[in-house]
Design a protein around this motif. Structure first.
Motif, PDB file in Angstrom:
ATOM      1  N   GLY A   1      32.817 -30.281  11.566  1.00  0.00           N
ATOM      2  CA  GLY A   1      34.176 -30.419  11.062  1.00  0.00           C
ATOM      3  C   GLY A   1      34.337 -30.206   9.571  1.00  0.00           C
ATOM      4  N   ILE A   2      33.288 -29.731   8.889  1.00  0.00           N
ATOM      5  CA  ILE A   2      33.405 -29.514   7.433  1.00  0.00           C
ATOM      6  C   ILE A   2      33.189 -28.051   7.043  1.00  0.00           C
ATOM      7  N   GLY A   3      33.201 -27.155   8.029  1.00  0.00           N
ATOM      8  CA  GLY A   3      33.121 -25.731   7.718  1.00  0.00           C
ATOM      9  C   GLY A   3      31.747 -25.103   7.787  1.00  0.00           C
ATOM     10  N   VAL A   4      30.762 -25.818   8.322  1.00  0.00           N
ATOM     11  CA  VAL A   4      29.404 -25.276   8.405  1.00  0.00           C
ATOM     12  C   VAL A   4      29.375 -24.029   9.284  1.00  0.00           C
ATOM     13  N   ALA A   5      29.884 -24.130  10.504  1.00  0.00           N
ATOM     14  CA  ALA A   5      29.867 -22.980  11.421  1.00  0.00           C
ATOM     15  C   ALA A   5      30.683 -21.827  10.853  1.00  0.00           C
ATOM     16  N   SER A   6      31.796 -22.127  10.213  1.00  0.00           N
ATOM     17  CA  SER A   6      32.628 -21.076   9.609  1.00  0.00           C
ATOM     18  C   SER A   6      31.871 -20.339   8.511  1.00  0.00           C
ATOM     19  N   ALA A   7      31.168 -21.085   7.663  1.00  0.00           N
ATOM     20  CA  ALA A   7      30.390 -20.452   6.588  1.00  0.00           C
ATOM     21  C   ALA A   7      29.255 -19.601   7.167  1.00  0.00           C
ATOM     22  N   LEU A   8      28.598 -20.108   8.190  1.00  0.00           N
ATOM     23  CA  LEU A   8      27.539 -19.334   8.840  1.00  0.00           C
ATOM     24  C   LEU A   8      28.093 -18.063   9.465  1.00  0.00           C
ATOM     25  N   TYR A   9      29.240 -18.176  10.111  1.00  0.00           N
ATOM     26  CA  TYR A   9      29.851 -17.004  10.744  1.00  0.00           C
ATOM     27  C   TYR A   9      30.246 -15.962   9.690  1.00  0.00           C
ATOM     28  N   GLU A  10      30.812 -16.394   8.578  1.00  0.00           N
ATOM     29  CA  GLU A  10      31.173 -15.456   7.505  1.00  0.00           C
ATOM     30  C   GLU A  10      29.942 -14.728   6.977  1.00  0.00           C
ATOM     31  N   HIS A  11      28.843 -15.456   6.838  1.00  0.00           N
ATOM     32  CA  HIS A  11      27.592 -14.831   6.401  1.00  0.00           C
ATOM     33  C   HIS A  11      27.115 -13.818   7.445  1.00  0.00           C
TER      34      HIS A  11
END
Length: 157
Positions: free
Chosen positions: A89-99
């Protein structure tokens, strides 16, 4: 948060993150039996170490801990996307996906695809993936539902 490539010294921590992530899923979504089939105990650290050496996932590191990981195969297959329960819920998966998206573009991958769990399906839908089909996977005699999904990178979002 720092995104880095896999290093062998993180194998045990990643295996434990996977186990904890699966077993933290609400039992209304996946039953205890389904979670046990998906992520059995005891954790097979040797198998995980061998798998990770091949998959070479991207890792999200927060305060020295692996907060999540994502895997990108050469053909565009996203084979795993998991976030530790402490960091959801703090954007970890989103940051990984962007990378992962940046890496896919560097590698000239034009199609991404994934078998998304019931939990991951909304994450990928929000990023422009379409459901190709619903799957029922048998693991140790237990049925698990996931969804084959794909996205063409001309549809960047």
């Amino acid at each position: 948060m720092n995104i880095q490539t896999y290093s062998e010294d993180k194998a045990r921590e990643i295996a434990e993150l996977f186990y904890q992530s699966v077993h933290a899923v609400d039992s209304l979504v996946y039953t205890a039996a389904q979670k046990d089939a998906w992520a059995p105990a005891p954790i097979d650290y040797v198998r995980w170490s061998e798998r990770l050496a091949i998959k070479n996932p991207f890792l999200a590191i927060i305060r020295g801990r692996v907060a999540g990981f994502i895997e990108l195969d050469a053909d565009g297959h996203i084979d795993g996307t998991y976030t530790h329960p402490d960091y959801q819920g703090i954007g970890v998966a989103s940051a990984l996906y962007e990378h992962l998206l940046k890496e896919a573009n560097i590698r000239n991958i034009n199609r991404l695809y994934v078998e998304a769990s019931l939990i991951a399906k909304p994450f990928f839908e929000k990023r422009g993936f379409s459901v190709v089909k619903k799957n029922e996977v048998d693991r140790q005699g237990v049925s698990l539902v996931n969804f084959s999904m794909e996205k063409y990178l001309g549809d960047i979002s």
